[in-house]
Design a protein around this motif. Structure first.
Motif, PDB file in Angstrom:
ATOM      1  N   ALA A 213       0.846  -1.183   0.000  1.00  0.00           N
ATOM      2  CA  ALA A 213       0.000   0.000   0.000  1.00  0.00           C
ATOM      3  C   ALA A 213       0.879   1.229   0.000  1.00  0.00           C
ATOM      4  O   ALA A 213       2.008   1.211   0.491  1.00  0.00           O
ATOM      5  N   GLY A 214       0.357   2.323  -0.550  1.00  0.00           N
ATOM      6  CA  GLY A 214       1.139   3.553  -0.552  1.00  0.00           C
ATOM      7  C   GLY A 214       0.477   4.652  -1.342  1.00  0.00           C
ATOM      8  O   GLY A 214      -0.649   4.548  -1.822  1.00  0.00           O
ATOM      9  N   ALA A 215       1.221   5.749  -1.480  1.00  0.00           N
ATOM     10  CA  ALA A 215       0.773   6.936  -2.203  1.00  0.00           C
ATOM     11  C   ALA A 215       1.990   7.828  -2.385  1.00  0.00           C
ATOM     12  O   ALA A 215       3.100   7.504  -1.938  1.00  0.00           O
ATOM     13  N   GLY A 216       1.791   8.957  -3.013  1.00  0.00           N
ATOM     14  CA  GLY A 216       2.843   9.946  -3.158  1.00  0.00           C
ATOM     15  C   GLY A 216       2.378  11.288  -2.669  1.00  0.00           C
ATOM     16  O   GLY A 216       1.258  11.450  -2.191  1.00  0.00           O
ATOM     17  N   ASP A 217       3.272  12.299  -2.778  1.00  0.00           N
ATOM     18  CA  ASP A 217       2.935  13.677  -2.412  1.00  0.00           C
ATOM     19  C   ASP A 217       2.435  13.710  -0.978  1.00  0.00           C
ATOM     20  O   ASP A 217       1.271  13.973  -0.705  1.00  0.00           O
ATOM     21  N   ILE A 218       3.358  13.455  -0.056  1.00  0.00           N
ATOM     22  CA  ILE A 218       2.958  12.986   1.267  1.00  0.00           C
ATOM     23  C   ILE A 218       3.008  14.038   2.364  1.00  0.00           C
ATOM     24  O   ILE A 218       1.977  14.558   2.783  1.00  0.00           O
ATOM     25  N   GLY A 408      -1.596  10.576  -5.874  1.00  0.00           N
ATOM     26  CA  GLY A 408      -0.903  11.681  -5.216  1.00  0.00           C
ATOM     27  C   GLY A 408      -1.656  12.168  -4.004  1.00  0.00           C
ATOM     28  O   GLY A 408      -1.839  13.372  -3.807  1.00  0.00           O
ATOM     29  N   THR A 409      -2.106  11.217  -3.182  1.00  0.00           N
ATOM     30  CA  THR A 409      -3.069  11.501  -2.112  1.00  0.00           C
ATOM     31  C   THR A 409      -2.503  11.263  -0.717  1.00  0.00           C
ATOM     32  O   THR A 409      -3.234  11.017   0.231  1.00  0.00           O
ATOM     33  N   GLY A 410      -1.171  11.346  -0.582  1.00  0.00           N
ATOM     34  CA  GLY A 410      -0.563  11.011   0.699  1.00  0.00           C
ATOM     35  C   GLY A 410      -0.707  12.051   1.777  1.00  0.00           C
ATOM     36  O   GLY A 410      -0.519  11.747   2.952  1.00  0.00           O
ATOM     37  N   VAL A 434      -4.674   5.931   0.614  1.00  0.00           N
ATOM     38  CA  VAL A 434      -3.627   5.114   0.009  1.00  0.00           C
ATOM     39  C   VAL A 434      -4.252   4.061  -0.894  1.00  0.00           C
ATOM     40  O   VAL A 434      -5.414   3.687  -0.725  1.00  0.00           O
ATOM     41  N   LEU A 435      -3.469   3.621  -1.855  1.00  0.00           N
ATOM     42  CA  LEU A 435      -3.879   2.522  -2.724  1.00  0.00           C
ATOM     43  C   LEU A 435      -3.387   1.219  -2.113  1.00  0.00           C
ATOM     44  O   LEU A 435      -2.190   1.050  -1.880  1.00  0.00           O
ATOM     45  N   LYS A 436      -4.311   0.312  -1.856  1.00  0.00           N
ATOM     46  CA  LYS A 436      -3.995  -1.005  -1.305  1.00  0.00           C
ATOM     47  C   LYS A 436      -4.059  -2.030  -2.427  1.00  0.00           C
ATOM     48  O   LYS A 436      -5.053  -2.111  -3.156  1.00  0.00           O
ATOM     49  N   LEU A 437      -2.999  -2.817  -2.563  1.00  0.00           N
ATOM     50  CA  LEU A 437      -2.916  -3.837  -3.605  1.00  0.00           C
ATOM     51  C   LEU A 437      -2.660  -5.196  -2.972  1.00  0.00           C
ATOM     52  O   LEU A 437      -1.681  -5.363  -2.238  1.00  0.00           O
ATOM     53  N   THR A 438      -3.540  -6.152  -3.226  1.00  0.00           N
ATOM     54  CA  THR A 438      -3.315  -7.539  -2.815  1.00  0.00           C
ATOM     55  C   THR A 438      -2.767  -8.286  -4.020  1.00  0.00           C
ATOM     56  O   THR A 438      -3.429  -8.382  -5.062  1.00  0.00           O
ATOM     57  N   LEU A 439      -1.552  -8.798  -3.887  1.00  0.00           N
ATOM     58  CA  LEU A 439      -0.822  -9.351  -5.015  1.00  0.00           C
ATOM     59  C   LEU A 439      -0.946 -10.875  -5.021  1.00  0.00           C
ATOM     60  O   LEU A 439      -0.277 -11.575  -4.262  1.00  0.00           O
TER      61      LEU A 439
END
Length: 465
Positions: A213-218, A408-410, A434-439
């Motif tokens: 999970a993560g994002a940018g522009d924090i 860009g929602t951090g 944040v964007l959560k990704l289950t891989l």
């Protein structure tokens, strides 16, 4: 079995009876020990404690008591110090992080300092400037500047070793008054968040597949980074990614320590960052590399997680078709085949927000598309946007197109959408998260997780190529 039958069986088989009762006794002992020792999941992970006592003292009124006031005041002229005490209990395992959270009622360009207090005997109703325990000479943590009406966080890990009472003194070098909600405000009382590596860690992601999970522009003054960090805490991902512009406005080490460290710094040990243009306001992004250390092993790099290979790329240095970075990317894609491939960097090739499409990202896309990559995540525009799978030239392609997410929602201030680009499927601004990704082994699930108090319905699944 009825009691008379148990007695009869015991007379016929005395040795078995003794073994039976011994087993019963041992099980009872285990149950008692488990209950009385408090061993269990609640004792590991993260616990939040509210202040059990707080007050401030003033050199201008050396005999005055202010423990019942709704604000804690800190000033350098006249000197005002605030004192906060917590009782840490039912914590097992090693304390890996302790964070002091305060709700600011005023703004400060200088910030406050946290110092240790060895004396725990002070009381809210009795503490005065004349009898207050002396704070330590050493400063444990400085907050940096902050804005009114927001939570600020300070890393106080060195001062919290486990269960028991702990006191902090809040001081400042600023002659402008800073004030914070006291424990009289129950919803905004000072908090101590204690994280431990206990015997019962949080459960793994659903189904055993890794979650990132993560994002940018924090992280920035007055930003939402504490709230998005709380979302990450709730997700407890296997790994955290950033898509650049980690600390505003200039990516200095002071800004990393003041804004990023108390929020997303909680996850530094499992973060896979990339830099953005604001991180390069410091020459060579030297503060970014200094802060992240081994977590940023090179200007661009790759890492494996489950069935996936992830590429952490750098849009702030040369990445034209003949550059060293693109040559490395093509070679690594060829030499490290994986069932699923994702990549992330800062500046988007496609975006409907104010920066729009940035053509410089095309060589990244060309190399990834040629290798049948599945997923691209970017930042730069302070929005959330999801695109349909498409080619590097922007043609919709459901067979082998790459899906791009702008995240860009951090924490930084939100942008607008002046020009909607083709293939843009979902757009949101003014919602942080944040964007959560289950891989999975041959697919991935995505979900955008917003901060507390905000809602958005945005999730889906996609098979890998």
């Amino acid at each position: 079995m009825p009691r008379r039958d148990i007695r009869a069986a015991a007379r016929r088989h005395p040795r078995r009876a003794r073994s039976f009762w011994l087993v019963c006794l041992l099980w009872a002992l285990v149950v008692v020990l488990a209950v009385t020792s408090g061993v269990g999941p609640a004792n590991a992970g993260t616990q939040t404690f509210k202040a059990t006592a707080d007050a401030y003292v003033s050199a201008a009124q050396q005999g005055g008591t202010f423990g019942s006031e709704s604000r804690l005041k800190v000033d350098a002229s006249p000197v005002m110090r605030a004192y906060v005490r917590f009782t840490v209990q039912n914590v097992s395992g090693t304390v890996t992080r302790a964070t002091l959270r305060l709700y600011a009622r005023t703004s400060s360009n200088v910030g406050i300092e946290v110092r240790s207090v060895t004396s725990l005997g002070w009381t809210e109703t009795g503490i005065t400037y004349a009898n207050a325990p002396a704070p330590s000479a050493a400063v444990t943590r400085t907050s940096g500047s902050f804005s009114a009406d927001q939570w600020i966080a300070l890393d106080v890990t060195p001062l919290v070793v486990g269960n028991g009472a702990v006191s902090f003194a809040l001081t400042t070098t600023s002659s402008a008054l800073s004030s914070f909600s006291s424990r009289e405000n129950s919803t905004r009382a000072p908090q101590l968040v204690v994280e431990t590596g206990g015997s019962s860690p949080p459960p793994p992601p659903t189904g055993g597949d890794p979650v990132i999970a993560g994002a940018g522009d924090i992280a920035t003054s007055g930003g939402k980074q504490m709230a998005t960090a709380d979302v990450l805490s709730a997700i407890n991902p296997t790994g955290v990614f950033t898509t650049g512009d980690n600390a505003y406005p200039d990516g200095t080490l002071a800004q990393f320590n003041s804004y990023y460290e108390p929020s997303w710094g909680r996850f530094k040990s499992k973060t896979y960052p990339v830099p953005g243009n604001h991180d390069y306001h410091v020459s060579g992004a030297s503060a970014y590399f200094s802060y992240f250390g081994s977590r940023a092993p090179a200007t661009y790099y790759a890492w494996n997680i489950g069935a996936w290979r992830m590429y952490a790329l750098n849009s702030e240095i040369a990445h034209d078709a003949g550059s060293a970075q693109i040559t490395w990317l093509k070679n690594d894609l060829a030499n490290n085949p994986k069932a699923c491939v994702g990549a992330y960097w800062h500046k988007p090739l496609f975006s409907s927000a104010i920066h729009g499409n940035i053509a410089g990202g095309r060589p990244f896309w060309d190399a990834l598309y040629a290798a049948n990559a599945d997923l691209i995540i970017v930042g730069h525009d302070h929005t959330y946007e999801r695109f349909a799978p498409q080619t590097p030239s922007g043609q919709r392609d459901t067979s082998r197109g790459i899906r791009e997410f702008v995240v860009g929602t951090g924490g930084a201030a939100a942008y607008a959408f002046p020009t909607i680009q083709p293939n843009s499927e979902v757009r949101s601004t003014g919602i942080w998260g944040v964007l959560k990704l289950t891989l999975h082994a041959s697919s991935y699930d995505w979900r955008f997780e917003p901060i507390a108090g905000q809602t958005i319905s945005e999730s889906g699944s996609q098979a890998c190529h």
